[in-house]
Design an enzyme around this catalytic site. Structure first.
Site, short mmCIF file in Angstrom:
data_model
loop_
_atom_site.label_atom_id
_atom_site.label_comp_id
_atom_site.label_asym_id
_atom_site.label_seq_id
_atom_site.Cartn_x
_atom_site.Cartn_y
_atom_site.Cartn_z
N LYS A 44 0.76 -1.26 0.13
CA LYS A 44 0.15 0.03 0.04
C LYS A 44 0.90 1.21 0.13
O LYS A 44 0.65 2.18 -0.79
CB LYS A 44 -0.80 -0.13 1.24
CG LYS A 44 -1.60 1.43 1.49
CD LYS A 44 -2.60 1.50 2.75
CE LYS A 44 -1.77 1.48 4.15
NZ LYS A 44 -1.49 2.95 4.38
N ASN A 45 1.65 1.25 0.84
CA ASN A 45 2.55 2.74 1.15
C ASN A 45 3.56 2.80 0.13
O ASN A 45 3.92 3.91 -0.25
CB ASN A 45 3.26 2.88 2.49
CG ASN A 45 2.23 2.92 3.78
OD1 ASN A 45 1.02 3.22 3.39
ND2 ASN A 45 2.47 2.11 4.92
N CYS A 138 -4.85 12.81 12.70
CA CYS A 138 -5.79 11.37 12.45
C CYS A 138 -5.86 10.58 13.69
O CYS A 138 -5.22 10.82 14.64
CB CYS A 138 -5.41 10.58 11.32
SG CYS A 138 -3.86 9.62 11.43
N ARG A 143 0.47 14.04 13.46
CA ARG A 143 1.16 14.03 12.19
C ARG A 143 1.30 15.49 11.54
O ARG A 143 0.85 15.58 10.15
CB ARG A 143 0.16 12.91 11.30
CG ARG A 143 0.19 11.77 11.87
CD ARG A 143 -0.51 10.59 11.23
NE ARG A 143 0.26 10.11 10.39
CZ ARG A 143 -0.11 8.93 9.40
NH1 ARG A 143 -1.33 8.75 9.49
NH2 ARG A 143 0.75 8.58 8.47
N ASP A 331 3.42 -0.19 12.02
CA ASP A 331 2.43 -0.81 11.48
C ASP A 331 2.13 -2.19 11.85
O ASP A 331 1.35 -2.74 11.25
CB ASP A 331 2.82 -0.79 9.90
CG ASP A 331 2.89 0.99 9.38
OD1 ASP A 331 2.22 1.74 10.22
OD2 ASP A 331 3.30 1.13 8.36
N ARG A 423 -9.30 0.32 3.71
CA ARG A 423 -8.17 1.52 3.31
C ARG A 423 -6.82 0.49 2.97
O ARG A 423 -6.25 1.01 2.02
CB ARG A 423 -7.97 2.45 4.35
CG ARG A 423 -9.01 3.27 4.77
CD ARG A 423 -8.74 4.13 5.70
NE ARG A 423 -7.65 5.15 4.88
CZ ARG A 423 -7.72 6.33 5.25
NH1 ARG A 423 -8.07 6.68 6.63
NH2 ARG A 423 -6.78 7.11 4.67
N1 EPU Z 1 6.56 13.69 11.61
C1 EPU Z 1 6.84 14.96 12.00
N2 EPU Z 1 6.94 15.93 11.17
C2 EPU Z 1 6.82 15.80 9.87
C3 EPU Z 1 6.52 14.38 9.39
C4 EPU Z 1 6.28 13.50 10.38
O1 EPU Z 1 6.73 15.30 13.34
O2 EPU Z 1 6.88 16.60 8.72
C5 EPU Z 1 6.33 12.67 12.76
C6 EPU Z 1 4.95 12.23 12.50
O3 EPU Z 1 3.96 13.06 13.29
C7 EPU Z 1 4.96 10.67 13.34
C8 EPU Z 1 6.64 10.48 12.84
O4 EPU Z 1 7.14 11.48 12.40
O5 EPU Z 1 5.17 10.90 14.71
C9 EPU Z 1 6.67 9.26 11.60
O6 EPU Z 1 6.12 9.77 10.64
P1 EPU Z 1 6.41 9.43 9.08
O7 EPU Z 1 6.60 10.91 8.47
O8 EPU Z 1 7.47 8.57 8.93
O9 EPU Z 1 5.27 8.63 8.59
P2 EPU Z 1 4.37 8.80 7.36
O10 EPU Z 1 5.22 9.24 6.23
O11 EPU Z 1 3.19 9.91 7.64
C10 EPU Z 1 4.40 6.52 6.51
C11 EPU Z 1 3.20 5.42 6.42
C12 EPU Z 1 2.56 4.92 7.69
C13 EPU Z 1 3.88 4.46 8.67
C14 EPU Z 1 4.71 5.65 8.97
C15 EPU Z 1 5.76 5.09 9.64
C16 EPU Z 1 2.43 6.05 4.19
C17 EPU Z 1 1.58 6.48 3.24
N3 EPU Z 1 2.14 5.97 5.47
O12 EPU Z 1 3.40 7.73 7.33
O13 EPU Z 1 1.49 4.01 7.47
O14 EPU Z 1 2.98 4.17 9.88
O15 EPU Z 1 5.33 6.02 7.50
O16 EPU Z 1 6.69 3.96 8.93
O17 EPU Z 1 3.48 5.61 3.87
C18 EPU Z 1 -0.22 2.46 7.76
O18 EPU Z 1 0.06 2.01 6.88
O19 EPU Z 1 -0.99 1.90 8.82
C19 EPU Z 1 0.49 3.59 8.31
C20 EPU Z 1 0.08 4.68 8.93
#
Ligand code: EPU
Length: 460
Positions: A44-45, A138, A143, A331, A423
């Protein structure tokens, strides 16, 4: 990824539906062994970010092995709203972003799908302007997107946040971002992906330090490289991108979904069943496999792309801390918590990635688990058995944990909130049925009857 508003407290009670609620529910009769082979879908991601990445290219892109998911459909709607042609043929998406014209993504779509924010990088690189609504919090955390924004600013973008929308544009005549050295305060997956995509078409070299190392980041880098981008170091904490003027067409297959693999490995361990899974990339699952072994299951690599879970006779507690890759994935936290409820002794799970990812605790406790939370820690005291109950999924991975608990529990479990499951899991119940699980999706009215005939936990 989840679309519920941020919930301020861990382990807070969730809303159980009224009997009038007609949304479908999942009915699972637990306590049955499973057996057989599972065909794993594309990740998915990866699929979501590759779809965003396709905006970088003004020729045809073909992305294969795309899972059939509500989130993928929503991302397709986001791309269509930008003037992109997108069609699905079996497991492939054909994307033509030649006529990318619209720089503003619609709030109704972005607010439902966090990953759609990641289009900001490619949009800016292609059009010199992007207006993306802030996705908001969310169910699993606030986030923020500050790391994405700061990185784009370091590359010369002018970024303002007004009326809930991020307005980004590239000043100057040539409308190209400039390569920069960017240190990420945290190895955010999304920020690494946004900046990597933006840098592919930038002027000069970009160095991302403390970058995320997740397999999905590597998949995106490989996808961009297949379109002619110059990227090295993806999969390490330093990624170097040398900008090129344009990218060309591509035909690319998404990697297997390591979280789906992990979920089925736990399904084997929790129901004490041998299952065989393919295609998989075992190296993507090192931390998950290590924890399954610590709990007492064996995971055998049958071929380079096939794993078999062989559960042990007893299950032992273990401690888990979620971390960025190659650490234990957040995850998979909820699914392992379900497994540890039935493991001997005490286990501690520490969630370090998201601040509010324990919505499943209260629901697992409804099924007879003994879990207490304090801050970002959960203490799980193993119990001899779980019992089926009406429960509500609070987010995507929480819903998977409830399915797993339901497969192992005595009696019938009824899961509400299936929009979360849909989803991110490609036909989970169909795949489980093939393994012999007694699981079916029933109309809300049938489910609501069953739910209403069972005791509902009072709201706090
Ligand atoms: N964060 C910040 N600032 C930012 C970006 C992130 O503080 O600008 C924080 C977030 O709030 C969080 C942490 O950094 O506490 C990690 O967030 P990250 O950006 O790594 O996650 P993401 O890119 O929003 C993706 C996956 C998630 C998965 C995470 C961690 C996608 C679409 N989503 O999210 O997937 O948990 O990386 O591996 O790629 C899921 O599939 O269930 C899911 C939530």
């Amino acid at each position: 990824m989840e679309d519920r508003p941020i919930n301020p407290s861990l382990n807070s009670p969730v809303t159980h539906s009224s009997p009038e609620d007609r949304s479908p529910v999942l009915e699972i009769i637990g306590g049955h062994r499973l057996s057989g082979e599972v065909r794993i879908s594309g990740a998915k991601n990866s699929a979501l970010v590759l779809m965003a990445g396709s905006l970088l290219c003004s020729q045809d892109c073909r992305i294969r092995n795309v899972p059939s998911l509500a989130d993928v459909a929503r991302m397709g709607e986001v791309l269509s709203a930008l003037g992109v042609k997108i069609t699905r043929k079996d497991d492939a998406l054909e994307i033509d972003a030649r006529h990318l014209s619209q720089s503003k993504a619609p709030y109704e779509l972005v607010s439902q799908l966090r990953a759609s924010f990641f289009i900001i990088g490619p949009l800016l690189a292609r059009l010199g302007i992007a207006r993306i609504p802030l996705p908001g919090g969310c169910a699993i955390g606030a986030r923020p997107v500050d790391l994405h924004v700061r990185g784009l600013q370091a590359m010369g973008a002018d970024v303002q946040i007004e009326h809930g929308t991020v307005h980004a544009c590239i000043p100057g005549v040539n409308r190209r971002l400039k390569g920069a050295r960017i240190y990420l305060d945290y190895p955010s997956v999304g920020a690494t992906e946004t900046l990597m995509m933006a840098a592919t078409l930038a002027d000069g070299e970009t160095i991302l330090e403390n970058a995320a190392q997740e397999p999905e980041v590597v998949d995106l880098a490989n996808f961009c490289r297949a379109m002619g981008a110059r990227i090295r170091g993806a999969g390490t904490n330093t990624i170097v991108i040398s900008g090129v003027p344009s990218l060309h067409s591509v035909d690319y297959a998404v990697i297997p979904d390591r979280v789906e693999v992990g979920t089925f490995l736990v399904a084997g361990a929790i129901t004490q069943s041998e299952l065989s899974l393919a295609p998989v990339v075992p190296d993507h699952l090192t931390a998950v496999i290590a924890k399954l072994r610590a709990i007492g299951s064996e995971v055998v690599q049958e071929t380079p792309s096939r794993l078999r879970i062989v559960p042990g006779t007893s299950r032992l507690g273990t401690d888990i801390e979620t971390l960025p890759y190659p650490g234990f994935p957040t995850d998979m936290q909820a699914q392992f918590m379900a497994l540890l409820t039935l493991s001997e002794g005490d286990s501690i799970i520490t969630e370090t990635v998201f601040e509010n990812r324990m919505g499943h605790v209260a629901e697992l406790n409804r099924m007879g688990a003994d879990i207490r939370t304090k801050g970002n820690h959960a203490v799980i005291r193993g119990v001899p058995f779980l019992t089926g109950a009406p429960v509500v999924a609070t987010d995507l991975r929480a819903s998977a944990a409830l399915v797993l608990a339901g497969l192992a529990a005595r009696g019938t479990t009824i899961i509400q909130g299936l929009h979360h499951l849909d989803r991110g899991y490609d036909d989970l119940e169909g795949k489980l049925k093939l393994l012999g699980a007694q699981i079916r999706r029933v109309k809300g009215d049938a489910g609501a009857e069953s739910v209403s005939s069972l005791p509902v936990m009072p709201r706090s």
